[in-house]
Design a protein around this motif. Structure first.
Motif, PDB file in Angstrom:
ATOM      1  N   PHE A  50       0.843  -1.187   0.000  1.00  0.00           N
ATOM      2  CA  PHE A  50       0.000   0.000   0.000  1.00  0.00           C
ATOM      3  C   PHE A  50       0.883   1.244   0.000  1.00  0.00           C
ATOM      4  N   LYS A  51       1.903   1.218   0.835  1.00  0.00           N
ATOM      5  CA  LYS A  51       2.854   2.340   0.878  1.00  0.00           C
ATOM      6  C   LYS A  51       3.469   2.584  -0.496  1.00  0.00           C
ATOM      7  N   GLY A  52       3.880   1.498  -1.152  1.00  0.00           N
ATOM      8  CA  GLY A  52       4.536   1.633  -2.440  1.00  0.00           C
ATOM      9  C   GLY A  52       3.597   1.990  -3.573  1.00  0.00           C
ATOM     10  N   THR A  53       2.339   1.568  -3.466  1.00  0.00           N
ATOM     11  CA  THR A  53       1.409   1.772  -4.569  1.00  0.00           C
ATOM     12  C   THR A  53       0.578   3.038  -4.414  1.00  0.00           C
ATOM     13  N   VAL A  54       0.060   3.302  -3.247  1.00  0.00           N
ATOM     14  CA  VAL A  54      -0.788   4.478  -3.051  1.00  0.00           C
ATOM     15  C   VAL A  54       0.045   5.684  -2.624  1.00  0.00           C
ATOM     16  N   PHE A  55       0.782   5.550  -1.533  1.00  0.00           N
ATOM     17  CA  PHE A  55       1.544   6.694  -1.050  1.00  0.00           C
ATOM     18  C   PHE A  55       2.697   7.044  -1.997  1.00  0.00           C
ATOM     19  N   ARG A  56       3.520   6.064  -2.347  1.00  0.00           N
ATOM     20  CA  ARG A  56       4.730   6.359  -3.131  1.00  0.00           C
ATOM     21  C   ARG A  56       4.394   6.812  -4.549  1.00  0.00           C
ATOM     22  N   GLN A  57       3.415   6.169  -5.192  1.00  0.00           N
ATOM     23  CA  GLN A  57       3.075   6.582  -6.554  1.00  0.00           C
ATOM     24  C   GLN A  57       2.435   7.969  -6.567  1.00  0.00           C
ATOM     25  N   MET A  93     -15.189   6.897  -9.421  1.00  0.00           N
ATOM     26  CA  MET A  93     -13.842   7.410  -9.214  1.00  0.00           C
ATOM     27  C   MET A  93     -13.762   8.922  -9.329  1.00  0.00           C
ATOM     28  N   THR A  94     -14.928   9.568  -9.453  1.00  0.00           N
ATOM     29  CA  THR A  94     -14.936  11.030  -9.413  1.00  0.00           C
ATOM     30  C   THR A  94     -15.123  11.544  -7.987  1.00  0.00           C
ATOM     31  N   SER A  95     -15.356  10.640  -7.040  1.00  0.00           N
ATOM     32  CA  SER A  95     -15.538  11.040  -5.643  1.00  0.00           C
ATOM     33  C   SER A  95     -14.345  10.575  -4.813  1.00  0.00           C
ATOM     34  N   ALA A  96     -14.292  11.035  -3.579  1.00  0.00           N
ATOM     35  CA  ALA A  96     -13.209  10.637  -2.676  1.00  0.00           C
ATOM     36  C   ALA A  96     -13.554   9.371  -1.892  1.00  0.00           C
ATOM     37  N   ALA A  97     -14.776   8.876  -2.033  1.00  0.00           N
ATOM     38  CA  ALA A  97     -15.243   7.782  -1.180  1.00  0.00           C
ATOM     39  C   ALA A  97     -14.395   6.516  -1.343  1.00  0.00           C
ATOM     40  N   TYR A  98     -14.054   6.182  -2.588  1.00  0.00           N
ATOM     41  CA  TYR A  98     -13.294   4.933  -2.796  1.00  0.00           C
ATOM     42  C   TYR A  98     -11.893   5.046  -2.199  1.00  0.00           C
ATOM     43  N   LEU A  99     -11.336   6.246  -2.191  1.00  0.00           N
ATOM     44  CA  LEU A  99     -10.028   6.465  -1.574  1.00  0.00           C
ATOM     45  C   LEU A  99     -10.118   6.338  -0.057  1.00  0.00           C
ATOM     46  N   LYS A 100     -11.160   6.896   0.516  1.00  0.00           N
ATOM     47  CA  LYS A 100     -11.347   6.810   1.959  1.00  0.00           C
ATOM     48  C   LYS A 100     -11.529   5.361   2.403  1.00  0.00           C
ATOM     49  N   ARG A 101     -12.241   4.566   1.583  1.00  0.00           N
ATOM     50  CA  ARG A 101     -12.397   3.149   1.907  1.00  0.00           C
ATOM     51  C   ARG A 101     -11.049   2.430   1.896  1.00  0.00           C
ATOM     52  N   ALA A 102     -10.205   2.792   0.949  1.00  0.00           N
ATOM     53  CA  ALA A 102      -8.885   2.169   0.870  1.00  0.00           C
ATOM     54  C   ALA A 102      -8.046   2.512   2.088  1.00  0.00           C
ATOM     55  N   PHE A 103      -8.087   3.753   2.530  1.00  0.00           N
ATOM     56  CA  PHE A 103      -7.322   4.145   3.716  1.00  0.00           C
ATOM     57  C   PHE A 103      -7.892   3.502   4.980  1.00  0.00           C
ATOM     58  N   THR A 104      -9.187   3.236   4.972  1.00  0.00           N
ATOM     59  CA  THR A 104      -9.787   2.522   6.102  1.00  0.00           C
ATOM     60  C   THR A 104      -9.213   1.113   6.206  1.00  0.00           C
ATOM     61  N   VAL A 105      -9.071   0.451   5.059  1.00  0.00           N
ATOM     62  CA  VAL A 105      -8.479  -0.898   5.053  1.00  0.00           C
ATOM     63  C   VAL A 105      -7.031  -0.828   5.530  1.00  0.00           C
ATOM     64  N   PHE A 106      -6.287   0.172   5.068  1.00  0.00           N
ATOM     65  CA  PHE A 106      -4.895   0.331   5.502  1.00  0.00           C
ATOM     66  C   PHE A 106      -4.827   0.485   7.021  1.00  0.00           C
ATOM     67  N   GLU A 107      -5.698   1.311   7.567  1.00  0.00           N
ATOM     68  CA  GLU A 107      -5.685   1.531   9.014  1.00  0.00           C
ATOM     69  C   GLU A 107      -6.087   0.268   9.766  1.00  0.00           C
ATOM     70  N   GLU A 108      -7.092  -0.458   9.257  1.00  0.00           N
ATOM     71  CA  GLU A 108      -7.505  -1.698   9.911  1.00  0.00           C
ATOM     72  C   GLU A 108      -6.351  -2.692   9.969  1.00  0.00           C
ATOM     73  N   ARG A 109      -5.625  -2.818   8.886  1.00  0.00           N
ATOM     74  CA  ARG A 109      -4.524  -3.785   8.850  1.00  0.00           C
ATOM     75  C   ARG A 109      -3.309  -3.283   9.622  1.00  0.00           C
ATOM     76  N   LEU A 110      -3.154  -1.992   9.722  1.00  0.00           N
ATOM     77  CA  LEU A 110      -2.115  -1.443  10.588  1.00  0.00           C
ATOM     78  C   LEU A 110      -2.448  -1.747  12.047  1.00  0.00           C
ATOM     79  N   ASN A 111      -3.723  -1.603  12.422  1.00  0.00           N
ATOM     80  CA  ASN A 111      -4.154  -1.954  13.780  1.00  0.00           C
ATOM     81  C   ASN A 111      -3.887  -3.432  14.065  1.00  0.00           C
ATOM     82  N   GLN A 112      -4.217  -4.297  13.089  1.00  0.00           N
ATOM     83  CA  GLN A 112      -3.991  -5.736  13.258  1.00  0.00           C
ATOM     84  C   GLN A 112      -2.508  -6.038  13.460  1.00  0.00           C
TER      85      GLN A 112
END
Length: 602
Positions: free
Chosen positions: A453-460, A574-593
């Motif tokens: 996720f870091k390499g694909t979303v944040f780094r890109q 993909m014209t809204s921010a909702a799909y991005l927010k969902r992706a960051f939610t998954v990142f946070e959930e897995r960071l918590n895990q």
């Protein structure tokens, strides 16, 4: 001690190389096809008069696309032959020939868009309504008429098209320098083995549990790039100036607008991505803090960002094991998809091993009338399993598109391509987390997902910010020197990774080794694609009604509609921010895990 050298091409096992004879039996057949395309160019001469009938327009469109279809086949053969060994003079020549031929074909066909735009709107609408065969090309025609304000005269477009290989020269120079001419020093791995440094070896050594090995590889790589930084700055500056020039002459406000407009992608998709990523940088900072703590380092450096948090990787895969795992992980996509995967794996459509002169990285390629091929530089690790699954996603997407669409719509834009590949990555992650029960292995997989996720979303997105900043600077008259680009890159890098990471001086040169900066606003699509794929994969794994059917329909759609519309039909706006927010939610959930697991394991 002997130095482990990369094998020459002729030393590889044939079973691990792609079989390009399915495109052309031999080079002589390629030469004949090349000459055939050249011989047909006069057919594309501009008509003396505007189109007067629907049948005339239809015939011209068919003739034009038929030549492009043949060109694609000769082009992919030459480019893949060159990529398998960029030091081979014969295939260097083939690459140069097809680059020039592509420019010739584009120049010969440049009349078409202005000629279509010259047809009165009412007349064109009438023809499309009353001529069913022409109506098959309605979306193709729409992509032209929608860009009416940005198409020049036929003569002007022909002049620009004829200069296509000139505009591509900076990218080609970068490729030759980066893949063929750079001589990297020898380095030593954790076992004491001396290795010839390459892009593939570098990625492996950065994952080493021996910090000295990681630092050595990092320093050696960037010492080499530092020697040629002014040359790389010149090639990249030339490429960016070309983007800005073409945007200006086509009456776009910016190179970014010019790059996104042909596929009707709003610039807000790009700016929303950058805004959302910056809003969620605290999550990345939290992850780097966790890495620093888990590795017990007083200073966390850039070369510490890829080594597994729990030491030596818990999972390794031979190429054969990776194929078996990939099939199991992708079985959820159904029997038809599985059949496509089996065909790719079993018919020498993958060039597996790294060899001297081979193009670095990985890709899926091919043309409408060829198989989908995959280039790899295989290493026995989890990352390469993910790469195999990723590129297989592209190849199946290509196969399903070509099997379900006519040539005119038989390809797809990069914007939707990265969604197919990263959906596969997400499905692999879900499969591995469900089938690996050892807490240490689960922690390793979570670590790997977060790194991905870091390499694909944040780094890109970091790359996208730098790319846009350089285009804007060049447009404002700022000389794009190595010093300027390094300073800007270092500042963006420091902001992204946060206070836990030492902003090593060498990382300021990372821009010099990124081939995607020569692809004109390409990189942001990795990030948008990964985020959209998160939504699609979640629907498939949860077996939501219609999720799989909609996903497979998207894979078959090709370019039969604009990409935003195709993705909306698949269930992602993909014209809204909702799909991005969902992706960051998954990142946070897995960071918590991961944090919870590490607390128990430590």
């Amino acid at each position: 001690m002997s130095i482990q050298q990369l094998p020459s091409r002729d030393k590889l096992s044939e079973s691990l190389t792609w079989d390009l004879t399915t495109i052309f039996k031999n080079d002589a057949a390629f030469e004949a096809a090349y000459q055939s395309v050249q011989a047909q160019l006069p057919m594309l001469e501009k008509p003396d008069q505007p189109f007067t009938t629907a049948s005339q327009l239809l015939m011209t469109i068919k003739q034009t696309l038929a030549i492009f279809r043949q060109l694609e086949t000769v082009y992919v053969y030459a480019s893949m032959k060159n990529d398998q060994d960029t030091t081979n003079a014969t295939y260097q020549g083939y690459q140069a020939k097809v680059d020039a031929l592509a420019a010739e074909v584009s120049a010969a066909a440049a009349f078409l868009e202005p000629a279509i735009l010259a047809i009165p709107v009412a007349q064109l609408t009438d023809w499309l309504t009353k001529t069913p065969d022409l109506a098959d090309y309605s979306h193709f025609i729409r992509t032209i008429t929608d860009s009416r304000a940005h198409v020049l005269s036929g003569h002007e477009e022909a002049l620009l098209a004829a200069a296509g290989d000139i505009f591509g020269a900076a990218s080609q120079t970068f490729s030759v320098l980066d893949n063929s001419d750079l001589q990297f020093p020898d380095v030593t791995d954790e076992t004491g083995q001396t290795l010839q440094l390459s892009d593939g070896v570098y990625s492996q050594l950065l994952q080493s549990t021996d910090r000295t090995v990681r630092q050595q590889a990092f320093t050696a790589l960037y010492t080499t790039y530092d020697q040629f930084k002014n040359t790389f700055a010149t090639t990249l500056a030339t490429e960016i100036k070309g983007h800005n020039y073409l945007a200006q002459v086509h009456h776009y406000n910016s190179a970014r607008q010019a790059a996104l407009a042909p596929k009707a992608i709003p610039e807000s998709v790009y700016t929303t991505l950058v805004d959302q990523v910056n809003q969620h940088l605290p999550l990345l900072h939290r992850y780097t803090e966790l890495r620093k703590k888990q590795l017990k380092l007083s200073e966390l450096h850039m070369f510490d960002l890829y080594t597994p948090l729990l030491g030596k990787p818990a999972l390794t895969y031979t190429y054969e094991q990776a194929q078996a795992t990939a099939k199991k992980a992708l079985a959820i996509l159904g029997p038809d998809y599985a059949q496509q995967v089996t065909h790719i794996f079993n018919n020498r459509l993958i060039d597996v091993c790294e060899n001297q002169g081979k193009r670095s990285g990985a890709y899926s390629g091919g043309a409408y009338d060829t198989n989908p091929f995959i280039l790899l530089n295989w290493q026995d690790d989890l990352n390469n399993l993910y790469t195999l699954v990723h590129e297989t996603g592209h190849s199946v997407h290509s196969a399903l598109t070509r099997q379900n669409q006519k040539y005119v719509y038989g390809d797809y834009p990069i914007f939707v391509a990265e969604i197919a590949s990263t959906t596969n990555e997400n499905l692999l992650t879900e499969y591995l987390l469900q089938t690996q029960t050892d807490p240490k292995v689960q922690a390793y997989l979570l670590n790997y997902y977060l790194d991905g996720f870091k390499g694909t979303v944040f780094r890109q997105t970091q790359f996208a910010e730098f790319e846009h900043a350089m285009h804007e600077a060049a447009a404002d008259g700022q000389p794009l020197t190595a010093a300027f680009m390094s300073k800007q890159y270092a500042a963006i890098n420091a902001r992204y990774y946060g206070p836990a990471v030492v902003n090593d001086s060498q990382i300021a040169l990372e821009w010099a080794r990124i081939p995607h900066f020569y692809m004109n606003y390409y990189v942001y699509q990795y990030a948008t694609g990964f985020a959209a794929a998160t939504t699609l994969a979640k629907g498939i794994t949860m077996k939501q009604p219609g999720a799989l059917t909609h996903y497979l329909d998207y894979l078959k759609a090709g370019s039969s509609a604009y990409p935003i519309d195709i993705m909306q039909q698949a269930g992602v706006d993909m014209t809204s921010a909702a799909y991005l927010k969902r992706a960051f939610t998954v990142f946070e959930e897995r960071l918590n895990q991961l944090e919870t697991l590490l607390t128990k394991l430590n």
